[in-house]
Design a protein around this motif. Structure first.
Motif, PDB file in Angstrom:
ATOM      1  N   VAL A  36       0.842  -1.204   0.000  1.00  0.00           N
ATOM      2  CA  VAL A  36       0.000   0.000   0.000  1.00  0.00           C
ATOM      3  C   VAL A  36       0.874   1.250   0.000  1.00  0.00           C
ATOM      4  CG1 VAL A  36      -1.646   1.324   1.391  1.00  0.00           C
ATOM      5  CG2 VAL A  36      -2.006  -1.107   1.023  1.00  0.00           C
ATOM      6  N   THR A  39       2.338   1.710  -3.435  1.00  0.00           N
ATOM      7  CA  THR A  39       1.297   2.172  -4.349  1.00  0.00           C
ATOM      8  C   THR A  39       1.039   3.663  -4.154  1.00  0.00           C
ATOM      9  OG1 THR A  39       0.290  -0.020  -4.282  1.00  0.00           O
ATOM     10  CG2 THR A  39      -1.072   1.782  -5.108  1.00  0.00           C
ATOM     11  N   PHE A  40       0.999   4.097  -2.907  1.00  0.00           N
ATOM     12  CA  PHE A  40       0.793   5.521  -2.617  1.00  0.00           C
ATOM     13  C   PHE A  40       1.943   6.360  -3.165  1.00  0.00           C
ATOM     14  CE2 PHE A  40       1.648   9.090   0.264  1.00  0.00           C
ATOM     15  CZ  PHE A  40       0.494   9.828   0.056  1.00  0.00           C
ATOM     16  N   THR A  43       1.731   6.524  -6.931  1.00  0.00           N
ATOM     17  CA  THR A  43       0.662   7.417  -7.378  1.00  0.00           C
ATOM     18  C   THR A  43       1.079   8.876  -7.239  1.00  0.00           C
ATOM     19  OG1 THR A  43      -0.968   5.774  -6.674  1.00  0.00           O
ATOM     20  CG2 THR A  43      -1.766   8.015  -7.066  1.00  0.00           C
TER      21      THR A  43
END
Length: 88
Positions: A36, A39-40, A43
């Motif tokens: 996670v 992914t953050f 992004t």
């Protein structure tokens, strides 16, 4: 809040031991949290790249003095929507 040399050595030995055993995370939750987090970060980096690309393209396109800017015509007339339920 100073960290002693012994604490740093213990932390380094723990990290090196996990690297040698190929077990970086203690549980599946640690792995999921790391995914996670990645992914953050990905992004945020993608959005930052898009902003930089947009700024560069706008600066290049708007920099030439021969191209006029598009100005949208103003609409004159009533604003809003008539509420026909209030009519007698």
């Amino acid at each position: 809040m100073s960290v002693s040399v012994e604490e740093l050595e213990a932390a380094a030995k723990e990290v090196l031991g996990r690297l040698k055993s190929h077990q970086l995370f203690q549980s599946e939750w640690d792995t999921a949290a790391f995914i996670v987090f990645l992914t953050f970060i990905g992004t945020v980096l993608l959005l930052l790249l898009l902003v930089i690309a947009h700024c560069c393209c706008c600066c290049c396109c708007c920099a030439s003095p021969g191209t006029p800017r598009k100005v949208s015509p103003r609409k004159e007339g009533p604003k809003g929507v008539d509420n026909l339920a209030l009519e007698p």
